[in-house]
Design a protein around this motif. Sequence first.
Motif, PDB file in Angstrom:
ATOM      1  N   GLU A  63      31.783  -6.943 -66.958  1.00 15.87           N
ATOM      2  CA  GLU A  63      32.094  -5.665 -67.633  1.00 15.87           C
ATOM      3  C   GLU A  63      31.032  -5.320 -68.677  1.00 15.87           C
ATOM      4  N   GLU A  64      30.564  -6.339 -69.395  1.00 15.06           N
ATOM      5  CA  GLU A  64      29.550  -6.077 -70.423  1.00 15.06           C
ATOM      6  C   GLU A  64      28.235  -5.606 -69.792  1.00 15.06           C
ATOM      7  N   TYR A  65      27.966  -6.147 -68.599  1.00 19.11           N
ATOM      8  CA  TYR A  65      26.776  -5.707 -67.876  1.00 19.11           C
ATOM      9  C   TYR A  65      26.891  -4.204 -67.588  1.00 19.11           C
ATOM     10  N   CYS A  66      28.125  -3.793 -67.171  1.00 19.36           N
ATOM     11  CA  CYS A  66      28.348  -2.364 -66.883  1.00 19.36           C
ATOM     12  C   CYS A  66      28.230  -1.528 -68.158  1.00 19.36           C
ATOM     13  N   GLN A  67      28.706  -2.092 -69.268  1.00 16.92           N
ATOM     14  CA  GLN A  67      28.611  -1.334 -70.533  1.00 16.92           C
ATOM     15  C   GLN A  67      27.157  -1.087 -70.915  1.00 16.92           C
ATOM     16  N   LYS A  68      26.299  -2.064 -70.566  1.00 20.34           N
ATOM     17  CA  LYS A  68      24.877  -1.872 -70.875  1.00 20.34           C
ATOM     18  C   LYS A  68      24.325  -0.697 -70.078  1.00 20.34           C
ATOM     19  N   ILE A  69      24.756  -0.592 -68.818  1.00 19.30           N
ATOM     20  CA  ILE A  69      24.293   0.542 -68.009  1.00 19.30           C
ATOM     21  C   ILE A  69      24.826   1.842 -68.626  1.00 19.30           C
ATOM     22  N   GLU A  70      26.097   1.773 -69.039  1.00 17.11           N
ATOM     23  CA  GLU A  70      26.741   2.937 -69.684  1.00 17.11           C
ATOM     24  C   GLU A  70      25.931   3.383 -70.913  1.00 17.11           C
ATOM     25  N   SER A  71      25.456   2.413 -71.689  1.00 14.46           N
ATOM     26  CA  SER A  71      24.714   2.825 -72.888  1.00 14.46           C
ATOM     27  C   SER A  71      23.351   3.416 -72.516  1.00 14.46           C
ATOM     28  N   LYS A  72      22.810   3.013 -71.347  1.00 15.53           N
ATOM     29  CA  LYS A  72      21.567   3.663 -70.884  1.00 15.53           C
ATOM     30  C   LYS A  72      21.853   5.125 -70.570  1.00 15.53           C
TER      31      LYS A  72
ATOM     32  N   ASN B  95      24.154   6.960 -71.933  1.00 13.45           N
ATOM     33  CA  ASN B  95      24.322   7.669 -73.212  1.00 13.45           C
ATOM     34  C   ASN B  95      22.989   7.973 -73.874  1.00 13.45           C
ATOM     35  N   LYS B  96      22.036   7.032 -73.722  1.00  7.73           N
ATOM     36  CA  LYS B  96      20.708   7.269 -74.304  1.00  7.73           C
ATOM     37  C   LYS B  96      20.033   8.456 -73.634  1.00  7.73           C
ATOM     38  N   GLU B  97      20.138   8.503 -72.281  1.00  9.17           N
ATOM     39  CA  GLU B  97      19.543   9.623 -71.534  1.00  9.17           C
ATOM     40  C   GLU B  97      20.140  10.943 -72.013  1.00  9.17           C
ATOM     41  N   ILE B  98      21.479  10.921 -72.203  1.00 12.85           N
ATOM     42  CA  ILE B  98      22.169  12.146 -72.626  1.00 12.85           C
ATOM     43  C   ILE B  98      21.682  12.575 -74.015  1.00 12.85           C
ATOM     44  N   ALA B  99      21.572  11.587 -74.914  1.00 14.43           N
ATOM     45  CA  ALA B  99      21.138  11.911 -76.277  1.00 14.43           C
ATOM     46  C   ALA B  99      19.737  12.521 -76.264  1.00 14.43           C
ATOM     47  N   LYS B 100      18.863  11.931 -75.411  1.00 15.60           N
ATOM     48  CA  LYS B 100      17.486  12.441 -75.332  1.00 15.60           C
ATOM     49  C   LYS B 100      17.480  13.889 -74.836  1.00 15.60           C
ATOM     50  N   ALA B 101      18.290  14.108 -73.781  1.00 16.00           N
ATOM     51  CA  ALA B 101      18.309  15.451 -73.176  1.00 16.00           C
ATOM     52  C   ALA B 101      18.889  16.478 -74.146  1.00 16.00           C
ATOM     53  N   LYS B 102      19.905  16.046 -74.895  1.00 17.17           N
ATOM     54  CA  LYS B 102      20.534  16.954 -75.872  1.00 17.17           C
ATOM     55  C   LYS B 102      19.488  17.455 -76.860  1.00 17.17           C
ATOM     56  N   LYS B 103      18.657  16.514 -77.286  1.00 19.86           N
ATOM     57  CA  LYS B 103      17.605  16.852 -78.245  1.00 19.86           C
ATOM     58  C   LYS B 103      16.625  17.848 -77.620  1.00 19.86           C
ATOM     59  N   ARG B 104      16.283  17.552 -76.344  1.00 18.12           N
ATOM     60  CA  ARG B 104      15.267  18.352 -75.664  1.00 18.12           C
ATOM     61  C   ARG B 104      15.754  19.784 -75.421  1.00 18.12           C
ATOM     62  N   PHE B 105      17.036  19.910 -74.943  1.00 18.02           N
ATOM     63  CA  PHE B 105      17.521  21.242 -74.548  1.00 18.02           C
ATOM     64  C   PHE B 105      18.213  22.006 -75.672  1.00 18.02           C
ATOM     65  N   GLY B 106      18.518  21.323 -76.755  1.00 21.72           N
ATOM     66  CA  GLY B 106      19.165  21.996 -77.895  1.00 21.72           C
ATOM     67  C   GLY B 106      20.465  22.674 -77.507  1.00 21.72           C
ATOM     68  N   ASP B 107      20.612  23.918 -77.927  1.00 20.69           N
ATOM     69  CA  ASP B 107      21.862  24.655 -77.698  1.00 20.69           C
ATOM     70  C   ASP B 107      22.145  24.918 -76.220  1.00 20.69           C
ATOM     71  N   ASP B 108      21.087  24.897 -75.401  1.00 24.42           N
ATOM     72  CA  ASP B 108      21.281  25.197 -73.973  1.00 24.42           C
ATOM     73  C   ASP B 108      21.837  24.014 -73.190  1.00 24.42           C
TER      74      ASP B 108
ATOM     75  N   GLU C 156      18.882  12.451 -61.675  1.00 23.05           N
ATOM     76  CA  GLU C 156      18.883  11.375 -60.673  1.00 23.05           C
ATOM     77  C   GLU C 156      19.089  10.001 -61.270  1.00 23.05           C
ATOM     78  N   ARG C 157      18.469   9.800 -62.432  1.00 22.44           N
ATOM     79  CA  ARG C 157      18.592   8.483 -63.064  1.00 22.44           C
ATOM     80  C   ARG C 157      20.067   8.196 -63.401  1.00 22.44           C
ATOM     81  N   ILE C 158      20.728   9.232 -63.944  1.00 22.90           N
ATOM     82  CA  ILE C 158      22.129   9.056 -64.326  1.00 22.90           C
ATOM     83  C   ILE C 158      23.011   8.852 -63.094  1.00 22.90           C
ATOM     84  N   ILE C 159      22.735   9.609 -62.046  1.00 21.37           N
ATOM     85  CA  ILE C 159      23.519   9.448 -60.820  1.00 21.37           C
ATOM     86  C   ILE C 159      23.376   8.010 -60.309  1.00 21.37           C
ATOM     87  N   GLY C 160      22.142   7.506 -60.357  1.00 17.71           N
ATOM     88  CA  GLY C 160      21.891   6.120 -59.912  1.00 17.71           C
ATOM     89  C   GLY C 160      22.668   5.119 -60.749  1.00 17.71           C
TER      90      GLY C 160
END
Length: 509
Positions: free
Chosen positions: A104-113, A115-128, A139-143
């Motif tokens: 389960e912890e292994y899966c949580q590590k993937i989950e945090s990856k 979340n990191k992608e999401i945080a990065k994208a949020k910054k990049r796209f701002g309000d949009d 694709e990375r998130i789907i994988g």
Amino acid sequence: MEDKFKKVVSHAKEYGFIFPSSEIYDGLSAVYDYGQNGVELKNNIKNYWWASLVQMNDNIVGLDSAIFMHPTTWKASGHVDAFNDPLIDNKDSKKRYRADVLIEEYCQKIESKINKEIAKAKKRFGDDFDLDQFTNTNERIIGYKEKIESITSQLAKALEGDDLKSLKKLILDLEIVDPISGTKNWTDVKQFNLMFSTKIGSTAKSSSDLYLRPETAQGIFVNFLNVQKSARMKIPFGIAQIGKAFRNEIIARQFVFRMREFEQMEMQFFVKPGTQKEWYEKWKQNRMAWHMSLGLGEENYRFHDHIKLAHYADAASDIEFNFPFGFKELEGIHSRTDYDLSQHEKHSGKKLQYFDTELNESYVPYVVETSIGLDRMFLAVLSNSLVEEPLENNSSRIVLKIPSVLSPYKAAILPLVKKDGLSEIAKDIYNKLKAEFNIIYDEKDAVGRRYRRQDAIGTPLCITIDHQTLDDNSVTIRNRDTMEQKRIAIASISDEITKEVNLKNWLGR
Ligand code: ATP
């Protein structure tokens, strides 16, 4: 998050909420003691739960059954044969882990990856930024998501089939390493029973094996008819109990979240067969409403419906809370069918049936259970309430914004200074109110420091007696959260405290 969690643990110790057990001997792993403020908070959580169930429902009564029970109880309940966790050892570090938790912890590590992608994208796209669109097309998130799904289903299959070989294979395939030794040198996976056993009786001959109860529920089941008959209860009705439970957890981390000795607050609701689904839904909603009434934030709770059900259940859901280490189980709501009562009938040879006068027939009732860990609730309240707040003069204050109905002390009585007769008036107020509320008297240090001390233990109101009190019998009353102060008459202090902490105001929300 980790930082926040450390702050909660050290605050709990510094302010007398939770101490490690037998600390002078370096403590005992996963066992904790509740200090002078902790015991008050804990008792208030118990009262809040008890009042909402036993006091406010005329078809629910309480029980306090013994920790020791006849050993056959645990054979009947399935705990002797099936209350196991799969464990695995690392041969290099000699550390022991729960095999399913490693995965389960292994899966949580993937989950945090993710979340990191999401945080990065949020910054990049701002309000949009559109969360759904992003997570469904990146694709990375789907994988990542597919990987988690595949691991989770393999894990569920292995656990369901008691397939210890597949569990080990999964750990090896995922190349999971021991966080301490960093190696993949694992033993085979073994089953480990979580019950503590002990002996009763003084001579070897007459002594017999006993278990410390791993849950309080069985005390309710074996007393089902005693309570039903002596209280003349009619189905549907419930029996509630708060008490200690013991589990020899393989890994006991995360403070009071996973302890070896802990407390449960459980309620078993006995219903007519066939109506259990309806009651299960009702209790899910009722229990969530109870949590909401405390105001810890709707966004911090979620249901997690079980797909894989225990052998005795026909529906089960967890209420998860957003602890400092993520969303984790706080409470379970289980539709347990007639499994437990039928098992006890079988093993005891005694009938555990209810005669339904409307149907003119007897049946073994079905049971819907709500089961919450008191210590986990304590941690939820404490971790959610602890904030460091910036102040105007570049300083900050540590404040525990505990729901005031749960606060250890409801008010602090503070003379501004010790002289000029202010202490005497303050003591008089304290003595008149102390039978009504749990309040505290403090005259040490400057009043500002005293406010901080009360903020840090979550006291909702500070009542200060100053020189104006001598003239007009008024005091200041300071609100913990807003820090606002107003003047009120001494005669209305009791009403002000009541308004703030009255159960009726909280439970009725
Ligand atoms: P987990 O999956 O976290 O081990 P569980 O599903 O085994 O929990 P239950 O048997 O449903 O837990 O117990 C009911 C409640 O008792 C849980 O929701 C939790 O709040 C509490 N609880 C269980 N084990 C512990 C523990 N070791 N320490 C503290 N609380 C616990």
